[in-house]
Motif scaffolding. Sequence first.
Motif, mmCIF file in Angstrom:
data_model
loop_
_atom_site.group_PDB
_atom_site.id
_atom_site.type_symbol
_atom_site.label_atom_id
_atom_site.label_comp_id
_atom_site.label_asym_id
_atom_site.label_seq_id
_atom_site.Cartn_x
_atom_site.Cartn_y
_atom_site.Cartn_z
ATOM 1 N N HIS A 74 -44.963 -17.800 -19.225
ATOM 2 C CA HIS A 74 -44.996 -17.408 -20.456
ATOM 3 C C HIS A 74 -46.519 -17.302 -21.094
ATOM 4 O O HIS A 74 -46.941 -18.237 -21.669
ATOM 5 C CB HIS A 74 -44.395 -18.329 -21.670
ATOM 6 N N GLN A 75 -47.244 -16.583 -20.286
ATOM 7 C CA GLN A 75 -48.597 -16.326 -20.471
ATOM 8 C C GLN A 75 -49.127 -15.912 -21.986
ATOM 9 O O GLN A 75 -48.424 -15.006 -22.477
ATOM 10 C CB GLN A 75 -49.193 -15.291 -19.518
ATOM 11 N N PRO A 76 -49.826 -16.596 -22.546
ATOM 12 C CA PRO A 76 -50.188 -16.250 -23.778
ATOM 13 C C PRO A 76 -50.907 -15.077 -23.808
ATOM 14 O O PRO A 76 -51.940 -14.858 -22.840
ATOM 15 C CB PRO A 76 -50.775 -17.610 -24.437
ATOM 16 N N THR A 77 -51.162 -14.582 -25.105
ATOM 17 C CA THR A 77 -52.184 -13.476 -25.121
ATOM 18 C C THR A 77 -53.515 -14.007 -25.073
ATOM 19 O O THR A 77 -53.843 -14.820 -25.841
ATOM 20 C CB THR A 77 -51.750 -12.523 -26.619
ATOM 21 N N PRO A 78 -54.235 -13.260 -24.301
ATOM 22 C CA PRO A 78 -55.686 -14.085 -24.057
ATOM 23 C C PRO A 78 -56.492 -13.915 -25.402
ATOM 24 O O PRO A 78 -56.455 -12.928 -26.316
ATOM 25 C CB PRO A 78 -56.284 -13.020 -23.054
ATOM 26 N N ASP A 79 -57.432 -14.875 -25.645
ATOM 27 C CA ASP A 79 -58.280 -14.718 -26.810
ATOM 28 C C ASP A 79 -59.316 -13.675 -26.487
ATOM 29 O O ASP A 79 -59.717 -13.526 -24.988
ATOM 30 C CB ASP A 79 -59.074 -16.175 -26.878
ATOM 31 N N GLU A 80 -59.743 -13.028 -27.281
ATOM 32 C CA GLU A 80 -60.830 -12.173 -27.244
ATOM 33 C C GLU A 80 -62.277 -12.678 -27.242
ATOM 34 O O GLU A 80 -62.719 -12.747 -28.485
ATOM 35 C CB GLU A 80 -60.663 -10.963 -28.278
ATOM 36 N N LEU A 81 -62.568 -13.215 -26.109
ATOM 37 C CA LEU A 81 -63.825 -13.815 -26.254
ATOM 38 C C LEU A 81 -64.997 -13.086 -25.170
ATOM 39 O O LEU A 81 -64.491 -12.348 -24.467
ATOM 40 C CB LEU A 81 -63.599 -15.403 -25.825
ATOM 41 N N PRO A 82 -66.105 -13.339 -25.589
ATOM 42 C CA PRO A 82 -67.184 -12.883 -24.824
ATOM 43 C C PRO A 82 -67.234 -13.812 -23.284
ATOM 44 O O PRO A 82 -66.551 -14.635 -23.159
ATOM 45 C CB PRO A 82 -68.622 -13.365 -25.555
ATOM 46 N N PRO A 83 -67.228 -12.943 -22.327
ATOM 47 C CA PRO A 83 -67.267 -13.326 -20.889
ATOM 48 C C PRO A 83 -67.536 -14.843 -20.570
ATOM 49 O O PRO A 83 -66.752 -15.599 -20.003
ATOM 50 C CB PRO A 83 -67.955 -12.399 -19.938
ATOM 51 N N LEU A 84 -68.586 -15.299 -21.010
ATOM 52 C CA LEU A 84 -69.298 -16.635 -20.944
ATOM 53 C C LEU A 84 -68.198 -17.667 -21.500
ATOM 54 O O LEU A 84 -67.747 -18.566 -20.820
ATOM 55 C CB LEU A 84 -70.378 -16.819 -21.435
ATOM 56 N N LEU A 85 -67.964 -17.337 -22.803
ATOM 57 C CA LEU A 85 -66.688 -18.372 -23.646
ATOM 58 C C LEU A 85 -65.379 -18.277 -22.804
ATOM 59 O O LEU A 85 -64.823 -19.312 -22.850
ATOM 60 C CB LEU A 85 -66.830 -18.012 -25.062
ATOM 61 N N GLY A 86 -64.931 -17.135 -22.434
ATOM 62 C CA GLY A 86 -63.750 -16.837 -21.763
ATOM 63 C C GLY A 86 -63.610 -17.686 -20.481
ATOM 64 O O GLY A 86 -62.754 -18.296 -20.260
#
Length: 191
Positions: A74-86
């Motif tokens: 059950h993969q969560p919807t990924p957070d919309e983060l800048p690449p570094l924070l992601g």
Amino acid sequence: MTRFYEMRQPAYDTVARMLHWLTVLLVALQFVIGWTMPDVHKDTQPVNLIAWHLGVGATLVAVMVIRVIWRLTHQPTPDELPPLLGNVSHITHVLLYAALVIVPLLGWINASSRGWTVRLLGVVPYPALSEPGSALGHEMGDVHGILAWVLFALIGLHVVAALFHRFVLKDHVLQRMLPQAGPSRDQGRER
């Protein structure tokens, strides 16, 4: 144009949130018990706080097995983060999951080397992971203690990151995992 910290994403599903907060409770309990229980020596018996530490650890192992299976399926919807924070978020979560699996397993190996039976809920015995008297099993007890501090540091980083999202970025990442979070991405949809 909407910036990443203004986006509202669906909450984690109810099972993921429940497993997260159950893990928080068990780990907090383990740290309190671990800090207050007597030191374990050669002839120490698994009674009182040590027995509690073993029982809570056995429960944590079971919860983490369920949690890892749930996360893989059950993969969560990924957070919309800048690449570094992601990337930092992903690495931190991988390390947290690894520590939450490895630390209790090392404790279980150490308990087995002492001839102690680890039981889920005090009833269901787990198999021994090392032979009684195993030198390697005893050494895993030391590694268990060291990695518990690494786990503690990772948890601290995780909490700081959640607060950073809430108070600096002012996004909804923290709210996605709260018990009263809004609708999950799975709500109203069959799996």
